[in-house]
Design a protein around this motif. Sequence first.
Motif, PDB file in Angstrom:
ATOM      1  N   ARG A   1       0.835  -1.215   0.000  1.00  0.00           N
ATOM      2  CA  ARG A   1       0.000   0.000   0.000  1.00  0.00           C
ATOM      3  C   ARG A   1       0.864   1.257   0.000  1.00  0.00           C
ATOM      4  NH1 ARG A   1      -3.176  -3.180   3.927  1.00  0.00           N
ATOM      5  NH2 ARG A   1      -5.124  -3.842   2.897  1.00  0.00           N
TER       6      ARG A   1
ATOM      7  N   ARG B   1      -2.059  -4.049  -7.352  1.00  0.00           N
ATOM      8  CA  ARG B   1      -2.290  -5.471  -7.092  1.00  0.00           C
ATOM      9  C   ARG B   1      -1.143  -6.259  -7.709  1.00  0.00           C
ATOM     10  NH1 ARG B   1      -7.292  -9.283  -9.091  1.00  0.00           N
ATOM     11  NH2 ARG B   1      -7.279 -10.737  -7.325  1.00  0.00           N
TER      12      ARG B   1
ATOM     13  N   SER C   1      -5.783 -10.347   2.266  1.00  0.00           N
ATOM     14  CA  SER C   1      -5.866  -9.129   1.436  1.00  0.00           C
ATOM     15  C   SER C   1      -5.887  -9.513  -0.034  1.00  0.00           C
ATOM     16  CB  SER C   1      -4.671  -8.213   1.730  1.00  0.00           C
ATOM     17  OG  SER C   1      -4.588  -7.895   3.095  1.00  0.00           O
ATOM     18  N   PRO C   2      -6.945 -10.190  -0.484  1.00  0.00           N
ATOM     19  CA  PRO C   2      -6.962 -10.685  -1.873  1.00  0.00           C
ATOM     20  C   PRO C   2      -6.863  -9.577  -2.915  1.00  0.00           C
ATOM     21  CG  PRO C   2      -9.130 -10.900  -0.842  1.00  0.00           C
ATOM     22  CD  PRO C   2      -8.174 -10.545   0.248  1.00  0.00           C
ATOM     23  N   ARG C   3      -7.225  -8.365  -2.562  1.00  0.00           N
ATOM     24  CA  ARG C   3      -7.124  -7.262  -3.525  1.00  0.00           C
ATOM     25  C   ARG C   3      -5.695  -6.753  -3.681  1.00  0.00           C
ATOM     26  NH1 ARG C   3     -12.555  -3.562  -2.374  1.00  0.00           N
ATOM     27  NH2 ARG C   3     -14.078  -5.204  -2.834  1.00  0.00           N
ATOM     28  N   LEU C   4      -4.788  -7.274  -2.878  1.00  0.00           N
ATOM     29  CA  LEU C   4      -3.393  -6.855  -2.974  1.00  0.00           C
ATOM     30  C   LEU C   4      -2.522  -7.886  -3.680  1.00  0.00           C
ATOM     31  CD1 LEU C   4      -2.719  -5.300   0.566  1.00  0.00           C
ATOM     32  CD2 LEU C   4      -3.432  -4.152  -1.536  1.00  0.00           C
TER      33      LEU C   4
ATOM     34  N   ARG D   1      -2.359 -10.422  -7.165  1.00  0.00           N
ATOM     35  CA  ARG D   1      -2.946 -10.955  -8.393  1.00  0.00           C
ATOM     36  C   ARG D   1      -2.569 -12.425  -8.534  1.00  0.00           C
ATOM     37  NH1 ARG D   1      -1.672 -11.287 -14.581  1.00  0.00           N
ATOM     38  NH2 ARG D   1       0.361 -11.777 -13.681  1.00  0.00           N
TER      39      ARG D   1
ATOM     40  N   ARG E   1      -8.114 -17.227  -3.860  1.00  0.00           N
ATOM     41  CA  ARG E   1      -8.587 -16.984  -5.226  1.00  0.00           C
ATOM     42  C   ARG E   1      -7.483 -16.646  -6.213  1.00  0.00           C
ATOM     43  NH1 ARG E   1     -11.685 -19.866  -4.041  1.00  0.00           N
ATOM     44  NH2 ARG E   1     -13.837 -19.585  -3.375  1.00  0.00           N
TER      45      ARG E   1
END
Length: 304
Positions: A114, A120, A140-143, A145, A244
Amino acid sequence: MLRTVLPSLIAALALAAPSAAGAQAPTSVPVQTVAVNGATLGYRVLNPDAKGRPLVLICGYGFTMSEWDPSFVERLAQGRTVVLFDNRGIGTSSGPVKGLTIQTMADDTAGLIRALKLGRPDVLGWSMGGYVAQELALDSPRLVRRLILASTDPGSPRAKEPSSNVVATLTNPDLTPSDLLPVLFPSDQQAAGQAWLAAVGAQPNLTAADFNTPGDTMNEQELANAQRWYGRGQGTYARLPKLRARTLIGYGTQDVIVPPGNAKLLARRIPHRTLMRVPDAGHAFLFQQPAAKAAAFDRFLDRR
């Protein structure tokens, strides 16, 4: 594991060997620092102007960012920005380590991503760094890929731990290079181990801080790796089906530190995964033909 041997050995190599690394050798890039979660993390950014998605590398137990094989890192940085950093309390990083957990280090990594506005990025974790990478991707899946897990396991009592003989070797305060390399590399790959040490030692601009391994940090990392990771209810085993990120699981068939069965355990639990089996390779399989391993990781990261 590396605390008693590598700092003095690599320092000696650095003094004895001419600098053969190129302009983008990791240690040719100045260390910067950022405040994250009450710690100050030292980091380096290679190829910062690249258009490709950034890649963050997470170190293993007792390991600093200066100990990645330079040709491995240079190959990864050819088409993308690569971010290296030291976990809190080791190398060029500082911060409280009492009660250190894998979760703490994952939170630090999230804070670094961040703070550096990496968006990502892709993430590669080796050994303990793989534990950290799993926690990061789950929390923190949004961080994250794509994920590369190298020589690692899911923790919990389900994970396969090393033998008592291997543990005794790694925790021996009188550990020598002749003791260390056989647990990192197979018996017929000792030349690769020597080449790795020489390549790290030949990097430019090495300082004592690059190999700083304080005893309190090492003790806390050891606890984080053992009872705080393999205990009942610990690790990521139960949560991995929720991961994911597309994941590459790489392992050496002769790994005695993280036995190969752990890779298959991860593969059974992670939904979107590719298994990379490296024959005649050990825990440090990344540093056996390092440029070739980096190229294989490139292909996974660039795959549509």
